[in-house]
Design a protein around this motif. Structure first.
Motif, PDB file in Angstrom:
ATOM      1  N   VAL A 199       0.848  -1.188   0.000  1.00  0.00           N
ATOM      2  CA  VAL A 199       0.000   0.000   0.000  1.00  0.00           C
ATOM      3  C   VAL A 199       0.883   1.237   0.000  1.00  0.00           C
ATOM      4  CG1 VAL A 199      -1.981  -1.114   1.081  1.00  0.00           C
ATOM      5  CG2 VAL A 199      -0.217  -0.063   2.508  1.00  0.00           C
ATOM      6  N   LEU A 200       0.324   2.345  -0.449  1.00  0.00           N
ATOM      7  CA  LEU A 200       1.110   3.554  -0.670  1.00  0.00           C
ATOM      8  C   LEU A 200       1.813   4.043   0.594  1.00  0.00           C
ATOM      9  CD1 LEU A 200       1.985   5.719  -2.660  1.00  0.00           C
ATOM     10  CD2 LEU A 200      -0.143   6.953  -2.189  1.00  0.00           C
ATOM     11  N   LYS A 201       1.151   3.933   1.738  1.00  0.00           N
ATOM     12  CA  LYS A 201       1.768   4.433   2.969  1.00  0.00           C
ATOM     13  C   LYS A 201       3.058   3.684   3.304  1.00  0.00           C
ATOM     14  CE  LYS A 201      -0.767   1.551   6.304  1.00  0.00           C
ATOM     15  NZ  LYS A 201      -1.646   1.557   7.495  1.00  0.00           N
ATOM     16  N   ASP A 202       3.203   2.428   2.820  1.00  0.00           N
ATOM     17  CA  ASP A 202       4.397   1.640   3.113  1.00  0.00           C
ATOM     18  C   ASP A 202       5.615   2.109   2.323  1.00  0.00           C
ATOM     19  OD1 ASP A 202       2.954   0.102   4.878  1.00  0.00           O
ATOM     20  OD2 ASP A 202       2.575  -1.515   3.439  1.00  0.00           O
ATOM     21  N   VAL A 203       5.380   2.862   1.260  1.00  0.00           N
ATOM     22  CA  VAL A 203       6.508   3.345   0.449  1.00  0.00           C
ATOM     23  C   VAL A 203       6.591   4.872   0.472  1.00  0.00           C
ATOM     24  CG1 VAL A 203       6.531   1.330  -1.077  1.00  0.00           C
ATOM     25  CG2 VAL A 203       5.079   3.293  -1.650  1.00  0.00           C
ATOM     26  N   SER A 204       5.872   5.480   1.421  1.00  0.00           N
ATOM     27  CA  SER A 204       5.845   6.937   1.513  1.00  0.00           C
ATOM     28  C   SER A 204       6.393   7.402   2.868  1.00  0.00           C
ATOM     29  CB  SER A 204       4.415   7.466   1.348  1.00  0.00           C
ATOM     30  OG  SER A 204       3.877   7.082   0.096  1.00  0.00           O
ATOM     31  N   LYS A 205       6.971   8.582   2.861  1.00  0.00           N
ATOM     32  CA  LYS A 205       7.423   9.192   4.111  1.00  0.00           C
ATOM     33  C   LYS A 205       6.299   9.978   4.769  1.00  0.00           C
ATOM     34  CE  LYS A 205      12.308   9.714   2.835  1.00  0.00           C
ATOM     35  NZ  LYS A 205      13.419  10.680   2.607  1.00  0.00           N
ATOM     36  N   ASN A 206       5.424  10.537   3.936  1.00  0.00           N
ATOM     37  CA  ASN A 206       4.336  11.344   4.487  1.00  0.00           C
ATOM     38  C   ASN A 206       3.238  11.505   3.448  1.00  0.00           C
ATOM     39  OD1 ASN A 206       2.937  13.034   6.314  1.00  0.00           O
ATOM     40  ND2 ASN A 206       3.814  14.857   5.361  1.00  0.00           N
ATOM     41  N   ILE A 207       1.989  11.426   3.890  1.00  0.00           N
ATOM     42  CA  ILE A 207       0.834  11.710   3.039  1.00  0.00           C
ATOM     43  C   ILE A 207      -0.073  12.649   3.816  1.00  0.00           C
ATOM     44  CG2 ILE A 207      -1.173  10.770   1.844  1.00  0.00           C
ATOM     45  CD1 ILE A 207       0.323   8.130   1.549  1.00  0.00           C
ATOM     46  N   THR A 208      -0.297  13.833   3.286  1.00  0.00           N
ATOM     47  CA  THR A 208      -1.119  14.813   3.972  1.00  0.00           C
ATOM     48  C   THR A 208      -1.928  15.598   2.949  1.00  0.00           C
ATOM     49  OG1 THR A 208      -1.087  16.621   5.601  1.00  0.00           O
ATOM     50  CG2 THR A 208       0.642  16.634   3.925  1.00  0.00           C
ATOM     51  N   GLY A 284       1.599  26.904  -2.219  1.00  0.00           N
ATOM     52  CA  GLY A 284       0.575  26.456  -1.288  1.00  0.00           C
ATOM     53  C   GLY A 284      -0.498  25.691  -2.041  1.00  0.00           C
ATOM     54  N   PHE A 285      -1.292  24.890  -1.325  1.00  0.00           N
ATOM     55  CA  PHE A 285      -2.336  24.132  -2.015  1.00  0.00           C
ATOM     56  C   PHE A 285      -3.504  23.864  -1.081  1.00  0.00           C
ATOM     57  CE2 PHE A 285       0.731  21.299  -0.191  1.00  0.00           C
ATOM     58  CZ  PHE A 285       0.039  20.191   0.280  1.00  0.00           C
ATOM     59  N   GLU A 286      -4.677  23.697  -1.683  1.00  0.00           N
ATOM     60  CA  GLU A 286      -5.911  23.552  -0.915  1.00  0.00           C
ATOM     61  C   GLU A 286      -6.077  22.136  -0.360  1.00  0.00           C
ATOM     62  OE1 GLU A 286      -9.629  23.360  -2.874  1.00  0.00           O
ATOM     63  OE2 GLU A 286      -8.763  23.062  -4.872  1.00  0.00           O
ATOM     64  N   ARG A 287      -7.060  21.980   0.513  1.00  0.00           N
ATOM     65  CA  ARG A 287      -7.292  20.707   1.201  1.00  0.00           C
ATOM     66  C   ARG A 287      -7.746  19.587   0.283  1.00  0.00           C
ATOM     67  NH1 ARG A 287     -12.526  21.286   5.008  1.00  0.00           N
ATOM     68  NH2 ARG A 287     -12.028  19.089   5.268  1.00  0.00           N
ATOM     69  N   ASN A 288      -8.243  19.935  -0.906  1.00  0.00           N
ATOM     70  CA  ASN A 288      -8.728  18.923  -1.846  1.00  0.00           C
ATOM     71  C   ASN A 288      -7.612  18.284  -2.658  1.00  0.00           C
ATOM     72  OD1 ASN A 288     -11.365  19.432  -1.030  1.00  0.00           O
ATOM     73  ND2 ASN A 288     -11.650  21.035  -2.559  1.00  0.00           N
ATOM     74  N   ILE A 289      -6.381  18.592  -2.272  1.00  0.00           N
ATOM     75  CA  ILE A 289      -5.200  18.009  -2.910  1.00  0.00           C
ATOM     76  C   ILE A 289      -4.374  17.296  -1.837  1.00  0.00           C
ATOM     77  CG2 ILE A 289      -3.051  18.483  -4.153  1.00  0.00           C
ATOM     78  CD1 ILE A 289      -4.399  20.968  -5.313  1.00  0.00           C
ATOM     79  N   ALA A 290      -3.972  16.064  -2.128  1.00  0.00           N
ATOM     80  CA  ALA A 290      -3.117  15.311  -1.208  1.00  0.00           C
ATOM     81  C   ALA A 290      -1.658  15.433  -1.653  1.00  0.00           C
ATOM     82  CB  ALA A 290      -3.526  13.845  -1.169  1.00  0.00           C
ATOM     83  N   LEU A 291      -0.783  15.628  -0.682  1.00  0.00           N
ATOM     84  CA  LEU A 291       0.660  15.647  -0.924  1.00  0.00           C
ATOM     85  C   LEU A 291       1.233  14.278  -0.559  1.00  0.00           C
ATOM     86  CD1 LEU A 291       3.495  16.904  -1.315  1.00  0.00           C
ATOM     87  CD2 LEU A 291       3.335  17.732   1.053  1.00  0.00           C
ATOM     88  N   ILE A 292       1.934  13.670  -1.510  1.00  0.00           N
ATOM     89  CA  ILE A 292       2.537  12.355  -1.290  1.00  0.00           C
ATOM     90  C   ILE A 292       4.055  12.505  -1.371  1.00  0.00           C
ATOM     91  CG2 ILE A 292       2.684   9.965  -2.093  1.00  0.00           C
ATOM     92  CD1 ILE A 292      -0.034  10.454  -3.531  1.00  0.00           C
ATOM     93  N   ARG A 293       4.735  12.305  -0.246  1.00  0.00           N
ATOM     94  CA  ARG A 293       6.203  12.339  -0.228  1.00  0.00           C
ATOM     95  C   ARG A 293       6.719  10.915  -0.147  1.00  0.00           C
ATOM     96  NH1 ARG A 293       8.307  16.971   2.878  1.00  0.00           N
ATOM     97  NH2 ARG A 293       7.685  17.852   0.871  1.00  0.00           N
ATOM     98  N   LEU A 294       7.444  10.501  -1.149  1.00  0.00           N
ATOM     99  CA  LEU A 294       7.840   9.108  -1.297  1.00  0.00           C
ATOM    100  C   LEU A 294       9.158   8.794  -0.597  1.00  0.00           C
ATOM    101  CD1 LEU A 294       7.091   8.810  -5.117  1.00  0.00           C
ATOM    102  CD2 LEU A 294       5.594   8.153  -3.234  1.00  0.00           C
ATOM    103  N   ASN A 295       9.312   7.547  -0.269  1.00  0.00           N
ATOM    104  CA  ASN A 295      10.616   7.021   0.128  1.00  0.00           C
ATOM    105  C   ASN A 295      11.313   6.622  -1.175  1.00  0.00           C
ATOM    106  OD1 ASN A 295      12.813   5.404   0.858  1.00  0.00           O
ATOM    107  ND2 ASN A 295      11.794   4.670   2.716  1.00  0.00           N
TER     108      ASN A 295
END
Length: 386
Positions: A199-208, A284-295
């Motif tokens: 799953v994505l969270k397992d290969v990501s440093k942060n998702i917000t 900057g970006f609105e709440r309707n956008i997710a930021l995915i920082r990968l490992n």
């Protein structure tokens, strides 16, 4: 045909074709065209339906060479040259040239002029789905150049149309290649061994997600502020949103500062659009956008871009989206996105392959846009009144 420049009505050089068929299949017609088959701004018909399969209720007949003009929602600018015989929707006006005031080959060019489209939009009536009529279109004033200029315009038109068709063919071929590669590398429904998925969270440093509160926006601030509409074709358009001040940016971006290699993913409304960030430009970006920082040791950003952008993954997202008027994807859903586990070297090979296709497509889309703009510019200039 006159050799003097003159202003005529559209009805003086074009007629509406009103041929119908009660039994199209028996009369030899096997294809039909609906409004959905006409592309905005394109004179070429790339799609059609089969009468035997879909059994449409259409009765209006068109012949090869006729102009098919979308009279509903004229602002979409749908008009194309028929390359075969068939039947079409009642929301399409079938046209053909008439008389000797104009070389018949120029009719498609005239229909591409801004004057003609402006008139079609102006004469449309109705609420949510305005329509125009040929009786209104025929009153549009068109200025015809002299015969020698008309002949030169036919030559120019043929050359530009050749360029347009060539670019459209390349884009079509690139899509076929992309579809084939997606089937080979990105169709995760084929994966029966669930151990090959993570799953994505397992290969990501942060998702917000982005800022939740309303922020004061400026027309010319120092920092771009992105909305869902700012993410198009795998990229973030920094100029399409609003702007905010340095002070506001510092206040709202704690824990949400974008950096090169991050992905942005839309989660509300036009959900499922993804952009790869390839610079450290502040935004900057609105709440309707997710930021995915990968490992980056576990997943290659361009591979994930291809994975999340594939038609197979988009179909998956459609099955988990919730809501009625405006569907959404939760951050929990994003964290649980299935990702195929493959070696990082293979990820880079796949990611770079899809990146090259995207770059080629962007190049030919740009060439196509330029050619269409040149065509419209010539049409508008040559056939404007006065």
């Amino acid at each position: 045909m006159t050799n003097q420049k003159q202003t005529v009505k559209f009805g003086d050089i074009c007629r509406e074709v009103k041929i119908t068929s009660k039994n199209p299949l028996a009369e030899g017609y096997d294809k039909y065209i609906g409004l959905e088959h006409l592309d905005s701004g394109s004179l070429k018909i790339k799609r059609w339906g089969r009468i035997a399969e879909d059994k449409p209720s259409f009765t209006r007949v068109f012949k090869k060479g006729h102009i098919l003009f979308g009279k509903r929602r004229s602002y979409l600018k749908k008009a194309a040259i028929a390359e075969f015989d068939g039947i079409c929707s009642g929301d399409i006006i079938v046209m053909e040239p008439k008389g000797d005031l104009m070389l018949p080959e120029l009719l498609p060019l005239i229909v591409q002029s801004e004057r003609f489209w402006d008139w079609a939009i102006k004469t449309s009536a109705g609420g949510l789905s305005p329509r125009t009529k040929f009786s209104s279109l025929q009153e549009c004033q068109i200025t015809l150049p002299i015969l020698s200029r008309q002949q030169r315009l036919v030559e120019i038109f043929d050359k530009i149309l050749t360029v347009i068709n060539m670019n459209e063919k390349v884009i079509h071929d690139l899509k076929r290649v992309k579809d084939s590669l997606e089937l080979k590398f990105l169709k995760f429904e084929r994966i029966k061994d669930k151990n090959k998925l993570c799953v994505l969270k397992d290969v990501s440093k942060n998702i917000t997600d982005g800022v939740h509160q309303t922020v004061p926006k400026l027309s010319d601030g120092a920092i771009p502020f992105a909305f869902v509409s700012s993410i198009v074709n795998g990229k973030l358009d920094y100029e399409s949103g609003s702007f905010i001040s340095e002070k506001v940016y510092e206040k709202i971006s704690k824990g949400k500062k974008i950096q090169s290699g991050d992905l942005l993913y839309t989660v509300v409304g036009s959900y499922g659009e993804v952009a790869l960030i390839e610079s450290d430009r502040r935004v900057g970006f609105e709440r309707n956008i997710a930021l995915i920082r990968l490992n980056q040791h576990l997943v290659y950003s361009k591979y994930l871009l291809a994975w999340l952008s594939s038609k197979y993954f988009k179909h998956y997202v459609e099955t988990i989206a919730t809501g009625n008027a405006q569907k959404l994807i939760s951050l929990s859903d994003v964290n649980r996105f299935p990702i195929k586990k493959i070696d990082i070297k293979e990820q880079k090979t796949i990611g770079l392959l899809f990146q090259s296709i995207r770059s080629e497509n962007d190049l030919f889309e740009s060439k196509l846009l330029d050619a269409r703009q040149i065509l419209r510019s010539i049409a508008t200039q040559e056939f404007q009144e006065g």
